[in-house]
Design a protein around this motif. Sequence first.
Motif, PDB file in Angstrom:
ATOM      1  N   VAL A  13      44.572 -32.179 -56.505  1.00  0.00           N
ATOM      2  CA  VAL A  13      44.327 -33.610 -56.737  1.00  0.00           C
ATOM      3  C   VAL A  13      43.543 -33.815 -58.039  1.00  0.00           C
ATOM      4  CG1 VAL A  13      43.123 -35.637 -55.843  1.00  0.00           C
ATOM      5  CG2 VAL A  13      44.469 -34.212 -54.313  1.00  0.00           C
ATOM      6  N   ILE A  14      42.531 -32.981 -58.238  1.00  0.00           N
ATOM      7  CA  ILE A  14      41.702 -33.103 -59.431  1.00  0.00           C
ATOM      8  C   ILE A  14      42.561 -32.937 -60.687  1.00  0.00           C
ATOM      9  CG2 ILE A  14      39.960 -31.847 -60.792  1.00  0.00           C
ATOM     10  CD1 ILE A  14      38.633 -33.569 -58.767  1.00  0.00           C
ATOM     11  N   VAL A  15      43.386 -31.902 -60.693  1.00  0.00           N
ATOM     12  CA  VAL A  15      44.204 -31.651 -61.889  1.00  0.00           C
ATOM     13  C   VAL A  15      45.235 -32.764 -62.068  1.00  0.00           C
ATOM     14  CG1 VAL A  15      45.823 -30.051 -62.959  1.00  0.00           C
ATOM     15  CG2 VAL A  15      43.812 -29.171 -61.795  1.00  0.00           C
ATOM     16  N   GLY A  16      45.824 -33.220 -60.935  1.00  0.00           N
ATOM     17  CA  GLY A  16      46.801 -34.309 -61.027  1.00  0.00           C
ATOM     18  C   GLY A  16      46.180 -35.587 -61.572  1.00  0.00           C
ATOM     19  N   ALA A  17      44.984 -35.902 -61.101  1.00  0.00           N
ATOM     20  CA  ALA A  17      44.337 -37.168 -61.472  1.00  0.00           C
ATOM     21  C   ALA A  17      43.606 -37.077 -62.811  1.00  0.00           C
ATOM     22  CB  ALA A  17      43.352 -37.573 -60.371  1.00  0.00           C
ATOM     23  N   MET A  18      43.429 -35.846 -63.291  1.00  0.00           N
ATOM     24  CA  MET A  18      42.625 -35.639 -64.509  1.00  0.00           C
ATOM     25  C   MET A  18      43.236 -36.327 -65.728  1.00  0.00           C
ATOM     26  SD  MET A  18      41.280 -31.917 -65.585  1.00  0.00           S
ATOM     27  CE  MET A  18      42.853 -31.404 -66.219  1.00  0.00           C
ATOM     28  N   GLN A  19      44.565 -36.330 -65.796  1.00  0.00           N
ATOM     29  CA  GLN A  19      45.208 -36.943 -66.962  1.00  0.00           C
ATOM     30  C   GLN A  19      45.007 -38.456 -66.956  1.00  0.00           C
ATOM     31  OE1 GLN A  19      49.012 -34.930 -66.153  1.00  0.00           O
ATOM     32  NE2 GLN A  19      49.085 -34.586 -68.347  1.00  0.00           N
ATOM     33  N   VAL A  20      44.804 -39.014 -65.767  1.00  0.00           N
ATOM     34  CA  VAL A  20      44.608 -40.461 -65.664  1.00  0.00           C
ATOM     35  C   VAL A  20      43.143 -40.817 -65.906  1.00  0.00           C
ATOM     36  CG1 VAL A  20      44.730 -42.436 -64.082  1.00  0.00           C
ATOM     37  CG2 VAL A  20      46.535 -40.698 -64.075  1.00  0.00           C
ATOM     38  N   LEU A  21      42.241 -40.093 -65.264  1.00  0.00           N
ATOM     39  CA  LEU A  21      40.825 -40.479 -65.265  1.00  0.00           C
ATOM     40  C   LEU A  21      39.955 -39.646 -66.199  1.00  0.00           C
ATOM     41  CD1 LEU A  21      40.796 -41.030 -61.494  1.00  0.00           C
ATOM     42  CD2 LEU A  21      39.707 -42.671 -63.010  1.00  0.00           C
ATOM     43  N   GLY A  22      40.447 -38.464 -66.567  1.00  0.00           N
ATOM     44  CA  GLY A  22      39.621 -37.595 -67.402  1.00  0.00           C
ATOM     45  C   GLY A  22      38.724 -36.714 -66.572  1.00  0.00           C
ATOM     46  N   VAL A  23      38.345 -35.561 -67.146  1.00  0.00           N
ATOM     47  CA  VAL A  23      37.515 -34.568 -66.462  1.00  0.00           C
ATOM     48  C   VAL A  23      36.216 -35.185 -65.945  1.00  0.00           C
ATOM     49  CG1 VAL A  23      36.046 -32.556 -66.936  1.00  0.00           C
ATOM     50  CG2 VAL A  23      38.426 -32.569 -67.683  1.00  0.00           C
ATOM     51  N   ILE A  24      35.626 -36.028 -66.790  1.00  0.00           N
ATOM     52  CA  ILE A  24      34.263 -36.474 -66.492  1.00  0.00           C
ATOM     53  C   ILE A  24      34.217 -37.500 -65.357  1.00  0.00           C
ATOM     54  CG2 ILE A  24      32.230 -37.590 -67.527  1.00  0.00           C
ATOM     55  CD1 ILE A  24      33.161 -36.277 -70.193  1.00  0.00           C
ATOM     56  N   LEU A  25      35.285 -38.288 -65.216  1.00  0.00           N
ATOM     57  CA  LEU A  25      35.231 -39.354 -64.214  1.00  0.00           C
ATOM     58  C   LEU A  25      36.147 -39.132 -63.014  1.00  0.00           C
ATOM     59  CD1 LEU A  25      34.989 -42.496 -66.522  1.00  0.00           C
ATOM     60  CD2 LEU A  25      33.232 -41.580 -65.017  1.00  0.00           C
ATOM     61  N   VAL A  26      36.965 -38.076 -63.067  1.00  0.00           N
ATOM     62  CA  VAL A  26      37.987 -37.925 -62.024  1.00  0.00           C
ATOM     63  C   VAL A  26      37.383 -37.806 -60.620  1.00  0.00           C
ATOM     64  CG1 VAL A  26      38.180 -35.405 -62.332  1.00  0.00           C
ATOM     65  CG2 VAL A  26      40.077 -36.674 -61.373  1.00  0.00           C
ATOM     66  N   ALA A  27      36.252 -37.126 -60.497  1.00  0.00           N
ATOM     67  CA  ALA A  27      35.680 -36.896 -59.170  1.00  0.00           C
ATOM     68  C   ALA A  27      35.254 -38.206 -58.511  1.00  0.00           C
ATOM     69  CB  ALA A  27      34.498 -35.943 -59.260  1.00  0.00           C
ATOM     70  N   ALA A  28      34.963 -39.228 -59.322  1.00  0.00           N
ATOM     71  CA  ALA A  28      34.514 -40.513 -58.772  1.00  0.00           C
ATOM     72  C   ALA A  28      35.552 -41.092 -57.822  1.00  0.00           C
ATOM     73  CB  ALA A  28      34.248 -41.498 -59.908  1.00  0.00           C
ATOM     74  N   MET A  29      36.837 -40.895 -58.133  1.00  0.00           N
ATOM     75  CA  MET A  29      37.877 -41.499 -57.292  1.00  0.00           C
ATOM     76  C   MET A  29      38.017 -40.753 -55.960  1.00  0.00           C
ATOM     77  SD  MET A  29      39.334 -44.311 -57.605  1.00  0.00           S
ATOM     78  CE  MET A  29      39.199 -44.791 -59.313  1.00  0.00           C
ATOM     79  N   LEU A  30      37.508 -39.514 -55.904  1.00  0.00           N
ATOM     80  CA  LEU A  30      37.501 -38.782 -54.630  1.00  0.00           C
ATOM     81  C   LEU A  30      36.342 -39.223 -53.751  1.00  0.00           C
ATOM     82  CD1 LEU A  30      39.162 -36.561 -56.433  1.00  0.00           C
ATOM     83  CD2 LEU A  30      38.388 -34.995 -54.675  1.00  0.00           C
ATOM     84  N   VAL A  31      35.302 -39.750 -54.391  1.00  0.00           N
ATOM     85  CA  VAL A  31      34.048 -39.983 -53.673  1.00  0.00           C
ATOM     86  C   VAL A  31      33.781 -41.472 -53.410  1.00  0.00           C
ATOM     87  CG1 VAL A  31      31.542 -39.711 -53.805  1.00  0.00           C
ATOM     88  CG2 VAL A  31      33.030 -37.863 -54.588  1.00  0.00           C
ATOM     89  N   VAL A  32      33.867 -42.298 -54.478  1.00  0.00           N
ATOM     90  CA  VAL A  32      33.386 -43.685 -54.370  1.00  0.00           C
ATOM     91  C   VAL A  32      34.200 -44.519 -53.355  1.00  0.00           C
ATOM     92  CG1 VAL A  32      32.804 -45.779 -55.635  1.00  0.00           C
ATOM     93  CG2 VAL A  32      32.488 -43.546 -56.722  1.00  0.00           C
ATOM     94  N   PRO A  33      35.544 -44.512 -53.397  1.00  0.00           N
ATOM     95  CA  PRO A  33      36.275 -45.309 -52.392  1.00  0.00           C
ATOM     96  C   PRO A  33      36.004 -44.829 -50.965  1.00  0.00           C
ATOM     97  CG  PRO A  33      37.744 -44.666 -54.188  1.00  0.00           C
ATOM     98  CD  PRO A  33      36.481 -43.876 -54.356  1.00  0.00           C
ATOM     99  N   VAL A  34      35.806 -43.510 -50.795  1.00  0.00           N
ATOM    100  CA  VAL A  34      35.532 -42.960 -49.460  1.00  0.00           C
ATOM    101  C   VAL A  34      34.159 -43.425 -48.973  1.00  0.00           C
ATOM    102  CG1 VAL A  34      35.202 -40.840 -48.138  1.00  0.00           C
ATOM    103  CG2 VAL A  34      37.000 -40.957 -49.871  1.00  0.00           C
ATOM    104  N   ALA A  35      33.180 -43.400 -49.886  1.00  0.00           N
ATOM    105  CA  ALA A  35      31.837 -43.860 -49.532  1.00  0.00           C
ATOM    106  C   ALA A  35      31.868 -45.340 -49.173  1.00  0.00           C
ATOM    107  CB  ALA A  35      30.875 -43.601 -50.686  1.00  0.00           C
ATOM    108  N   ALA A  36      32.655 -46.126 -49.918  1.00  0.00           N
ATOM    109  CA  ALA A  36      32.761 -47.558 -49.634  1.00  0.00           C
ATOM    110  C   ALA A  36      33.404 -47.781 -48.270  1.00  0.00           C
ATOM    111  CB  ALA A  36      33.575 -48.243 -50.728  1.00  0.00           C
ATOM    112  N   ALA A  37      34.492 -47.062 -48.016  1.00  0.00           N
ATOM    113  CA  ALA A  37      35.208 -47.227 -46.739  1.00  0.00           C
ATOM    114  C   ALA A  37      34.316 -46.833 -45.562  1.00  0.00           C
ATOM    115  CB  ALA A  37      36.478 -46.381 -46.739  1.00  0.00           C
ATOM    116  N   GLY A  38      33.475 -45.805 -45.773  1.00  0.00           N
ATOM    117  CA  GLY A  38      32.576 -45.357 -44.710  1.00  0.00           C
ATOM    118  C   GLY A  38      31.619 -46.452 -44.261  1.00  0.00           C
ATOM    119  N   GLN A  39      31.342 -47.406 -45.153  1.00  0.00           N
ATOM    120  CA  GLN A  39      30.416 -48.503 -44.825  1.00  0.00           C
ATOM    121  C   GLN A  39      31.040 -49.537 -43.909  1.00  0.00           C
ATOM    122  OE1 GLN A  39      27.203 -48.794 -45.896  1.00  0.00           O
ATOM    123  NE2 GLN A  39      27.349 -46.811 -46.909  1.00  0.00           N
TER     124      GLN A  39
END
Lengths: 298, 249
Positions: free
Chosen positions: A212-238
């Motif tokens: 997933v990281i490598v697939g999404a890296m071209q869209v979001l870049g190395v530095i920000l790609v992990a945010a899409m794995l974490v932030v929506p999940v954290a939001a949904a958890g609320q």
Amino acid sequence: MTGLLQAVVVDAATPAVLGVYREMLGFEFMQRALLAGLLVGILAPLVGSFLVHRRMAFIGDTLAHVAFAGVAAGLFARSALGYSQEFLPFLTALVVAALAAVLIQAMADYADVYNDVSMAIVLSGGFAIGTVLVSLSGGIAVSINQYLFGGVTRLSWTDVYVLAGLTVLVVGIVVASYKQLLYSTIDERAARVARMDVDRTNYLLVVLAALVIVGAMQVLGVILVAAMLVVPVAAAGQIAPTFRSSILIAIVIAQLSTVSGITFSYTNDLAASGSMVLVAIGLYVIAVIFGRRFRIGQ
Amino acid sequence: MTVLDVANVTFGYTEVDVLENVSLTLDDGEFLGLVGPNGSGKSTLLSIALGLRRPDSGTATLFGEPAHAFDDGHRIGFVGQGVASNDRSVPITVEEIVRLGRFPHAGFGRFGPADHEAVDRAMETTGVAELADRRIQSLSGGQRQRAFIARALAGEADLLALDEPTVGVDAESREEFYSLLNGLSADGVAILLIEHDIGVVTEHADTVACVNCTIHYHGDPSGFGADVLADAYGTAQQVVHHDHCPDHA
């Protein structure tokens, strides 16, 4: 009041918004960008849902920085050694990230815990190898930029098809392994006692994360790609009433983030990856407030 | 029938043995309380008995098979340490937790009517049916603990293994919890309970085992007295028989 609101907001805004989308979708590169954003918006929170609730949110960042070494190796091979395959950096990133994922899991098994120190060493080590490889061949700085900060508007149709294939693969694997993934995420020791194959599931999850990281890296870049794995999940958890719904809600939040982030960056000429992540963080803040206000899960 | 049999087990994480020549058995419908000081090897012994670790020497069998090779996961229900504490924010409901207990039955397939019935029955038995749609972290320690017991029951386990499940649970819920365990044991479920509260164990369990590297006592709770405690715990200890008061042994 509702009528007035509709007159002011909806009637005024809808044609304008539709106009923007009509104009955006007139460009093929924006069609590709939006499609890629939608696919990343499925992939990242789907796998992220299992990582975040295992307290492994940091592994996304680590794998992304290691994948950068893979990209640099591919670019280096392409430019210095004369290989011309366009996909070489993608493939090398995939292999290096998957190997790093297996290594991290093996270290966690050995130490019985995800060690943030060893994770930080792998992260910076990967990035360091990447920068050294980049400096070894002076002429690839421009393409590196795309990998570092994302280049959603520079994607080819082939990139989008590869991302679509990756999405089908990852969704299929998660659906088939849902019980194993869920049980070992919620209670690993009980899952072992119940004779679920926890070790295999753990390795499967980190390798999925690397894909997933490598697939999404071209869209979001190395530095920000992990945010899409974490932030929506954290939001949904609320706000999610159940685990299953939390995955769907995280995907919806990620879709809203990618589509509105790309649109916002198009209309205001801003960095797309940054816009997507900022929208996601904005939605997280709203979810926290909403979750507290209505005491969801209480 | 012997459900669990640990024979002459020795184990160490390093060169120092945590367990030395430990033997223990558990039969159908028996309620065994396992006590011992902190770091005495209770949880390690449980891991070996359940086949999660292999002993350096000696044998461990589950339902007559070597424990590490036993693969009928649904026959064992497990409730671990800290299930009653509220330190995680995973958005999961009581029913989703209980459904986990059916996962070894369902394999890769979808849940069938038997799975749904077992989940409903387990929630009824433990009194969490009305909490089915509540998120787990919104519950009290006692309610959470009952949800995890329900998970074990949903699997229709023949052996229930519990590793200090009452930490963080109020005294009243604890009483209900032990009544529940006594009921399950009367129905033929073998129960192995690790508990730091010696008074409660001697009151409710059929047999008590006291471990501190070696087995210091294994037998009827009535024979478990101050001499065993002094032997295993090393200092002057006494069993506090109590109703609804904080636990200290």
